[in-house]
Motif scaffolding. Structure first.
Motif, PDB file in Angstrom:
ATOM      1  N   THR A  71       0.765   4.933  -4.977  1.00 17.69           N
ATOM      2  CA  THR A  71       0.867   3.773  -5.859  1.00 17.69           C
ATOM      3  C   THR A  71       0.617   4.106  -7.330  1.00 17.69           C
ATOM      4  O   THR A  71       0.766   3.252  -8.191  1.00 17.69           O
ATOM      5  CB  THR A  71      -0.098   2.659  -5.398  1.00 17.69           C
ATOM      6  OG1 THR A  71      -1.419   3.188  -5.334  1.00 17.69           O
ATOM      7  CG2 THR A  71       0.319   2.114  -4.040  1.00 17.69           C
ATOM      8  N   ASP A  72       0.254   5.366  -7.619  1.00 13.02           N
ATOM      9  CA  ASP A  72       0.169   5.821  -9.003  1.00 13.02           C
ATOM     10  C   ASP A  72       1.424   6.578  -9.410  1.00 13.02           C
ATOM     11  O   ASP A  72       1.513   7.083 -10.525  1.00 13.02           O
ATOM     12  CB  ASP A  72      -1.067   6.704  -9.204  1.00 13.02           C
ATOM     13  CG  ASP A  72      -2.351   5.915  -9.057  1.00 13.02           C
ATOM     14  OD1 ASP A  72      -2.382   4.743  -9.484  1.00 13.02           O
ATOM     15  OD2 ASP A  72      -3.314   6.461  -8.498  1.00 13.02           O
ATOM     16  N   GLN A 127       6.046  -0.441  -6.030  1.00 10.49           N
ATOM     17  CA  GLN A 127       4.819   0.243  -6.442  1.00 10.49           C
ATOM     18  C   GLN A 127       3.812  -0.755  -6.995  1.00 10.49           C
ATOM     19  O   GLN A 127       2.634  -0.717  -6.636  1.00 10.49           O
ATOM     20  CB  GLN A 127       5.151   1.297  -7.493  1.00 10.49           C
ATOM     21  CG  GLN A 127       3.946   2.045  -8.021  1.00 10.49           C
ATOM     22  CD  GLN A 127       4.316   3.107  -9.049  1.00 10.49           C
ATOM     23  OE1 GLN A 127       5.473   3.458  -9.204  1.00 10.49           O
ATOM     24  NE2 GLN A 127       3.326   3.608  -9.751  1.00 10.49           N
ATOM     25  N   ASP A 128       4.262  -1.662  -7.857  1.00  9.27           N
ATOM     26  CA  ASP A 128       3.350  -2.630  -8.471  1.00  9.27           C
ATOM     27  C   ASP A 128       2.721  -3.553  -7.436  1.00  9.27           C
ATOM     28  O   ASP A 128       1.515  -3.793  -7.471  1.00  9.27           O
ATOM     29  CB  ASP A 128       4.076  -3.463  -9.532  1.00  9.27           C
ATOM     30  CG  ASP A 128       4.381  -2.662 -10.784  1.00  9.27           C
ATOM     31  OD1 ASP A 128       3.770  -1.586 -10.978  1.00  9.27           O
ATOM     32  OD2 ASP A 128       5.241  -3.100 -11.573  1.00  9.27           O
ATOM     33  N   ASN A 129       3.545  -4.095  -6.528  1.00  7.76           N
ATOM     34  CA  ASN A 129       3.002  -5.006  -5.512  1.00  7.76           C
ATOM     35  C   ASN A 129       1.958  -4.309  -4.648  1.00  7.76           C
ATOM     36  O   ASN A 129       0.893  -4.857  -4.382  1.00  7.76           O
ATOM     37  CB  ASN A 129       4.117  -5.547  -4.611  1.00  7.76           C
ATOM     38  CG  ASN A 129       4.979  -6.574  -5.307  1.00  7.76           C
ATOM     39  OD1 ASN A 129       4.659  -7.052  -6.382  1.00  7.76           O
ATOM     40  ND2 ASN A 129       6.095  -6.913  -4.690  1.00  7.76           N
ATOM     41  N   ALA A 130       2.284  -3.104  -4.193  1.00 15.55           N
ATOM     42  CA  ALA A 130       1.358  -2.369  -3.334  1.00 15.55           C
ATOM     43  C   ALA A 130       0.078  -2.023  -4.094  1.00 15.55           C
ATOM     44  O   ALA A 130      -1.035  -2.245  -3.591  1.00 15.55           O
ATOM     45  CB  ALA A 130       2.022  -1.105  -2.797  1.00 15.55           C
ATOM     46  N   ARG A 131       0.213  -1.489  -5.317  1.00 18.92           N
ATOM     47  CA  ARG A 131      -0.966  -1.090  -6.100  1.00 18.92           C
ATOM     48  C   ARG A 131      -1.870  -2.294  -6.377  1.00 18.92           C
ATOM     49  O   ARG A 131      -3.088  -2.217  -6.203  1.00 18.92           O
ATOM     50  CB  ARG A 131      -0.532  -0.453  -7.412  1.00 18.92           C
ATOM     51  CG  ARG A 131      -1.711   0.008  -8.261  1.00 18.92           C
ATOM     52  CD  ARG A 131      -1.267   0.686  -9.551  1.00 18.92           C
ATOM     53  NE  ARG A 131      -0.406  -0.176 -10.311  1.00 18.92           N
ATOM     54  CZ  ARG A 131       0.810   0.186 -10.762  1.00 18.92           C
ATOM     55  NH1 ARG A 131       1.292   1.383 -10.536  1.00 18.92           N
ATOM     56  NH2 ARG A 131       1.553  -0.659 -11.448  1.00 18.92           N
ATOM     57  N   ASN A 132      -1.278  -3.415  -6.787  1.00 24.82           N
ATOM     58  CA  ASN A 132      -2.080  -4.597  -7.105  1.00 24.82           C
ATOM     59  C   ASN A 132      -2.820  -5.111  -5.868  1.00 24.82           C
ATOM     60  O   ASN A 132      -4.001  -5.454  -5.945  1.00 24.82           O
ATOM     61  CB  ASN A 132      -1.214  -5.703  -7.701  1.00 24.82           C
ATOM     62  CG  ASN A 132      -0.684  -5.327  -9.072  1.00 24.82           C
ATOM     63  OD1 ASN A 132      -1.215  -4.438  -9.735  1.00 24.82           O
ATOM     64  ND2 ASN A 132       0.379  -5.982  -9.498  1.00 24.82           N
ATOM     65  N   LEU A 134      -3.722  -3.384  -3.157  1.00 26.16           N
ATOM     66  CA  LEU A 134      -4.762  -2.426  -2.757  1.00 26.16           C
ATOM     67  C   LEU A 134      -5.996  -2.541  -3.650  1.00 26.16           C
ATOM     68  O   LEU A 134      -7.130  -2.461  -3.170  1.00 26.16           O
ATOM     69  CB  LEU A 134      -4.205  -1.009  -2.782  1.00 26.16           C
ATOM     70  CG  LEU A 134      -3.063  -0.727  -1.788  1.00 26.16           C
ATOM     71  CD1 LEU A 134      -2.462   0.642  -2.034  1.00 26.16           C
ATOM     72  CD2 LEU A 134      -3.526  -0.863  -0.363  1.00 26.16           C
ATOM     73  N   ARG A 135      -5.767  -2.727  -4.936  1.00 23.42           N
ATOM     74  CA  ARG A 135      -6.901  -2.858  -5.865  1.00 23.42           C
ATOM     75  C   ARG A 135      -7.648  -4.166  -5.653  1.00 23.42           C
ATOM     76  O   ARG A 135      -8.880  -4.190  -5.607  1.00 23.42           O
ATOM     77  CB  ARG A 135      -6.416  -2.753  -7.306  1.00 23.42           C
ATOM     78  CG  ARG A 135      -6.063  -1.339  -7.686  1.00 23.42           C
ATOM     79  CD  ARG A 135      -5.627  -1.216  -9.120  1.00 23.42           C
ATOM     80  NE  ARG A 135      -5.278   0.168  -9.424  1.00 23.42           N
ATOM     81  CZ  ARG A 135      -4.564   0.543 -10.450  1.00 23.42           C
ATOM     82  NH1 ARG A 135      -4.105  -0.355 -11.310  1.00 23.42           N
ATOM     83  NH2 ARG A 135      -4.286   1.811 -10.662  1.00 23.42           N
ATOM     84  N   GLU A 136      -6.894  -5.268  -5.520  1.00 26.32           N
ATOM     85  CA  GLU A 136      -7.526  -6.580  -5.351  1.00 26.32           C
ATOM     86  C   GLU A 136      -8.363  -6.651  -4.081  1.00 26.32           C
ATOM     87  O   GLU A 136      -9.368  -7.358  -4.025  1.00 26.32           O
ATOM     88  CB  GLU A 136      -6.458  -7.681  -5.299  1.00 26.32           C
ATOM     89  CG  GLU A 136      -5.842  -8.021  -6.632  1.00 26.32           C
ATOM     90  CD  GLU A 136      -4.660  -8.975  -6.504  1.00 26.32           C
ATOM     91  OE1 GLU A 136      -4.600  -9.736  -5.500  1.00 26.32           O
ATOM     92  OE2 GLU A 136      -3.802  -8.953  -7.394  1.00 26.32           O
ATOM     93  N   HIS A 137      -7.961  -5.930  -3.042  1.00 26.02           N
ATOM     94  CA  HIS A 137      -8.627  -6.025  -1.745  1.00 26.02           C
ATOM     95  C   HIS A 137      -9.479  -4.791  -1.427  1.00 26.02           C
ATOM     96  O   HIS A 137      -9.933  -4.631  -0.301  1.00 26.02           O
ATOM     97  CB  HIS A 137      -7.595  -6.281  -0.650  1.00 26.02           C
ATOM     98  CG  HIS A 137      -6.900  -7.598  -0.842  1.00 26.02           C
ATOM     99  ND1 HIS A 137      -7.424  -8.785  -0.387  1.00 26.02           N
ATOM    100  CD2 HIS A 137      -5.757  -7.916  -1.495  1.00 26.02           C
ATOM    101  CE1 HIS A 137      -6.621  -9.771  -0.724  1.00 26.02           C
ATOM    102  NE2 HIS A 137      -5.607  -9.277  -1.400  1.00 26.02           N
ATOM    103  N   PRO A 142      -5.480   5.755   1.074  1.00 22.21           N
ATOM    104  CA  PRO A 142      -4.268   5.808   0.262  1.00 22.21           C
ATOM    105  C   PRO A 142      -3.106   5.071   0.912  1.00 22.21           C
ATOM    106  O   PRO A 142      -3.059   4.894   2.129  1.00 22.21           O
ATOM    107  CB  PRO A 142      -3.971   7.308   0.159  1.00 22.21           C
ATOM    108  CG  PRO A 142      -4.655   7.923   1.320  1.00 22.21           C
ATOM    109  CD  PRO A 142      -5.831   7.052   1.644  1.00 22.21           C
ATOM    110  N   SER A 143      -2.192   4.665   0.074  1.00 19.44           N
ATOM    111  CA  SER A 143      -0.955   4.077   0.575  1.00 19.44           C
ATOM    112  C   SER A 143       0.190   4.625  -0.259  1.00 19.44           C
ATOM    113  O   SER A 143       0.126   4.654  -1.484  1.00 19.44           O
ATOM    114  CB  SER A 143      -0.989   2.545   0.479  1.00 19.44           C
ATOM    115  OG  SER A 143       0.049   1.978   1.248  1.00 19.44           O
TER     116      SER A 143
END
Length: 197
Positions: A71-72, A127-132, A134-137, A142-143
């Protein structure tokens, strides 16, 4: 009069048969679409050629190799986790059952990380949906992500019906231990880990 009554009954019978046939056809299309969902809008999939058609995996088969971006945006290879009990989980932010099982995986990752257990998400998402998400929760594993690439990867790993969530357990030696369509509940996930760590 008798003949007219017979014609009317036959007409009514044919109307009922037609309605039932249409309903059965609609139900069949809905069932087919349930198990063969349309690809994501951003995925442009072409039919596989015979040489690239997915091979169904069986327990004991060697896992296929792959690389996807995390996600980075860093390209990561599944080989990075060789030697661990690897639990691949195909998921998406728009999939409620996927989101239901993630907290279980977070707990199990915390509990078993020091024993060589590694969860790895494969997001069929941007990428944005997955990263956001993962961070929020506060997801602690890793994903990787992809859209058409992740769909094709799921097929390579045996998810020919395109169901989400979809989980694959891989032994420390890189052998397929299990594939599972749908939510993997905590008791089943814990038993899998306990029996293979």
């Amino acid at each position: 009069m008798n003949r007219r009554s017979s014609v009317l009954k036959r007409g009514a019978f044919m109307a009922v048969v037609t309605v039932l046939a249409a309903a059965a056809g609609s139900a069949g299309v809905l069932m087919w679409r349930t198990f063969n969902p349309l690809p994501l809008k951003s995925a442009s999939l072409s039919p596989p050629s015979p040489s690239t058609a997915p091979v169904l995996l069986a327990v004991g088969d060697q896992r296929p190799g792959f690389s996807l971006a995390d996600t980075d945006g860093t390209l990561r290879s599944v080989a990075e986790w060789d030697g661990k009990l690897l639990i691949l989980n195909f998921w998406a932010t728009w999939c409620p059952p996927c989101l239901e099982e993630i907290p279980t995986f977070v707990r199990l990752q915390s509990e078993f990380a020091d024993q060589g257990v590694q969860f790895l998400g494969i997001a069929l998402d941007s990428q944005d949906n997955a990263r956001n998400f993962l961070r929020e929760h506060s997801v602690n594993y890793p994903s990787l992500h992809g859209q058409s690439d992740a769909i094709e990867l799921g097929k390579r790993y045996g998810n020919t019906i395109g169901a989400l969530p979809y989980t694959v357990a891989i032994s420390r030696e890189g052998k397929i231990l299990m594939t599972h369509h749908g939510v993997l509940d905590e008791a089943a996930a814990r038993a899998l880990i306990e029996n293979n760590r």
